[in-house]
Design an enzyme around this catalytic site. Sequence first.
Site, PDB file in Angstrom:
ATOM      1  N   ARG A  63       0.846  -1.188   0.000  1.00  0.00           N
ATOM      2  CA  ARG A  63       0.000   0.000   0.000  1.00  0.00           C
ATOM      3  C   ARG A  63       0.886   1.244   0.000  1.00  0.00           C
ATOM      4  O   ARG A  63       1.774   1.364   0.848  1.00  0.00           O
ATOM      5  CB  ARG A  63      -0.890   0.007   1.241  1.00  0.00           C
ATOM      6  CG  ARG A  63      -1.574   1.343   1.549  1.00  0.00           C
ATOM      7  CD  ARG A  63      -2.806   1.527   0.754  1.00  0.00           C
ATOM      8  NE  ARG A  63      -3.448   2.817   1.042  1.00  0.00           N
ATOM      9  CZ  ARG A  63      -4.327   3.391   0.258  1.00  0.00           C
ATOM     10  NH1 ARG A  63      -4.689   2.805  -0.880  1.00  0.00           N
ATOM     11  NH2 ARG A  63      -4.876   4.542   0.575  1.00  0.00           N
ATOM     12  N   LEU A  64       0.691   2.147  -0.958  1.00  0.00           N
ATOM     13  CA  LEU A  64       1.307   3.466  -0.914  1.00  0.00           C
ATOM     14  C   LEU A  64       0.306   4.384  -0.240  1.00  0.00           C
ATOM     15  O   LEU A  64      -0.742   4.699  -0.806  1.00  0.00           O
ATOM     16  CB  LEU A  64       1.628   3.980  -2.320  1.00  0.00           C
ATOM     17  CG  LEU A  64       2.435   3.078  -3.258  1.00  0.00           C
ATOM     18  CD1 LEU A  64       2.754   3.829  -4.545  1.00  0.00           C
ATOM     19  CD2 LEU A  64       3.703   2.570  -2.594  1.00  0.00           C
ATOM     20  N   SER A  66      -0.448   8.005   1.457  1.00  0.00           N
ATOM     21  CA  SER A  66       0.003   9.383   1.640  1.00  0.00           C
ATOM     22  C   SER A  66      -0.448   9.904   2.990  1.00  0.00           C
ATOM     23  O   SER A  66      -1.611   9.755   3.369  1.00  0.00           O
ATOM     24  CB  SER A  66      -0.546  10.273   0.518  1.00  0.00           C
ATOM     25  OG  SER A  66      -0.033   9.869  -0.728  1.00  0.00           O
ATOM     26  N   GLU A  67       0.481  10.513   3.681  1.00  0.00           N
ATOM     27  CA  GLU A  67       0.223  11.046   5.011  1.00  0.00           C
ATOM     28  C   GLU A  67      -1.028  11.933   5.025  1.00  0.00           C
ATOM     29  O   GLU A  67      -1.228  12.771   4.149  1.00  0.00           O
ATOM     30  CB  GLU A  67       1.430  11.878   5.438  1.00  0.00           C
ATOM     31  CG  GLU A  67       1.301  12.553   6.781  1.00  0.00           C
ATOM     32  CD  GLU A  67       2.535  13.384   7.100  1.00  0.00           C
ATOM     33  OE1 GLU A  67       3.154  13.139   8.147  1.00  0.00           O
ATOM     34  OE2 GLU A  67       2.887  14.258   6.281  1.00  0.00           O
ATOM     35  N   CYS A  68      -1.860  11.751   6.049  1.00  0.00           N
ATOM     36  CA  CYS A  68      -3.052  12.580   6.231  1.00  0.00           C
ATOM     37  C   CYS A  68      -3.220  12.800   7.728  1.00  0.00           C
ATOM     38  O   CYS A  68      -3.799  11.959   8.421  1.00  0.00           O
ATOM     39  CB  CYS A  68      -4.284  11.903   5.633  1.00  0.00           C
ATOM     40  SG  CYS A  68      -5.820  12.827   5.900  1.00  0.00           S
ATOM     41  N   CYS A  81      -9.020   8.367   4.591  1.00  0.00           N
ATOM     42  CA  CYS A  81      -7.619   7.993   4.780  1.00  0.00           C
ATOM     43  C   CYS A  81      -7.398   7.159   6.038  1.00  0.00           C
ATOM     44  O   CYS A  81      -6.681   6.149   6.003  1.00  0.00           O
ATOM     45  CB  CYS A  81      -6.749   9.240   4.820  1.00  0.00           C
ATOM     46  SG  CYS A  81      -6.863  10.257   3.332  1.00  0.00           S
ATOM     47  N   GLU A 105       1.247  15.153   2.402  1.00  0.00           N
ATOM     48  CA  GLU A 105      -0.010  15.670   2.933  1.00  0.00           C
ATOM     49  C   GLU A 105      -0.809  16.411   1.857  1.00  0.00           C
ATOM     50  O   GLU A 105      -0.263  17.171   1.060  1.00  0.00           O
ATOM     51  CB  GLU A 105       0.294  16.637   4.089  1.00  0.00           C
ATOM     52  CG  GLU A 105      -0.923  17.154   4.820  1.00  0.00           C
ATOM     53  CD  GLU A 105      -1.531  16.132   5.765  1.00  0.00           C
ATOM     54  OE1 GLU A 105      -2.758  15.943   5.688  1.00  0.00           O
ATOM     55  OE2 GLU A 105      -0.784  15.532   6.566  1.00  0.00           O
ATOM     56  N   ASP A 139      -3.429  16.935  -8.101  1.00  0.00           N
ATOM     57  CA  ASP A 139      -2.743  15.870  -7.382  1.00  0.00           C
ATOM     58  C   ASP A 139      -1.265  15.988  -7.707  1.00  0.00           C
ATOM     59  O   ASP A 139      -0.832  15.667  -8.808  1.00  0.00           O
ATOM     60  CB  ASP A 139      -3.287  14.498  -7.796  1.00  0.00           C
ATOM     61  CG  ASP A 139      -2.775  13.358  -6.923  1.00  0.00           C
ATOM     62  OD1 ASP A 139      -1.698  13.524  -6.302  1.00  0.00           O
ATOM     63  OD2 ASP A 139      -3.446  12.315  -6.851  1.00  0.00           O
ATOM     64  N   ARG A 141       1.279  14.422  -6.297  1.00  0.00           N
ATOM     65  CA  ARG A 141       2.109  13.340  -5.764  1.00  0.00           C
ATOM     66  C   ARG A 141       2.961  12.679  -6.845  1.00  0.00           C
ATOM     67  O   ARG A 141       2.494  12.420  -7.944  1.00  0.00           O
ATOM     68  CB  ARG A 141       1.223  12.286  -5.095  1.00  0.00           C
ATOM     69  CG  ARG A 141       0.587  12.781  -3.812  1.00  0.00           C
ATOM     70  CD  ARG A 141      -0.374  11.771  -3.236  1.00  0.00           C
ATOM     71  NE  ARG A 141      -1.544  11.591  -4.090  1.00  0.00           N
ATOM     72  CZ  ARG A 141      -2.553  10.776  -3.792  1.00  0.00           C
ATOM     73  NH1 ARG A 141      -2.519  10.068  -2.673  1.00  0.00           N
ATOM     74  NH2 ARG A 141      -3.583  10.673  -4.609  1.00  0.00           N
TER      75      ARG A 141
END
Length: 214
Positions: A63-64, A66-68, A81, A105, A139, A141
């Site tokens: 799983r990738l 993303s910080e939340c 998230c 984030e 987005d 990322r």
Amino acid sequence: MTQTETDQQPPATVRSRVRIPLTFPDGFRVEAEVFTFHGLTDGAEHLALALGDTDGAGIPLVRLHSECLTGDVFGSDRCDCGPQLRESVERIAEAGGYLVYLRQEGRGIGLYNKLDAYALQDTGLDTYQANTALGLPEDGRDYTAAAQMLAGLGATTVALLSNNPDKAEQLARLGIEVAERVPTGVHVSASNVRYLRAKVEHTGHSIPLARLVG
């Protein structure tokens, strides 16, 4: 493919590894081996958590994430998230694999900008429109560092736990073979249904939302 054709970067090298017991608010517990890295192209402090039997897993489940801060830590219902993180840890621990926790984030726009985008969403914009209204990418990322981390761990072929086709496409360009894309569950609430619908309609996330909420 050649390195140029795939945008592949040199693998990261492991900087440190430490075992950390994880306990979630619902009581679920698991032990993770947490890796830090040298050589990441963006210089950020990303982590990889090895969960379950990574040696005997065959193709690891990855799983990738993303910080939340709002969802992962404070349990905000404006996104999915936090529930996705909780689900992913358990499923990866069962299958054997890695949770790659990325310091991205707000889809890469940062915490303050994300909260500014929330304020715009309260006026009727969706999550992507709010970002562009702030002059920011929908987005932003980039998963180059994630691919470097996976390559450094020897996970060059993965089963990707994600509803987001962009993650699989970027990993493939970066030299990580995605043998399978495995959808997460649907974590819908009254506060995040517009957010989830935007992800389905705007960026093709594989979330069967219509079947659940009409």
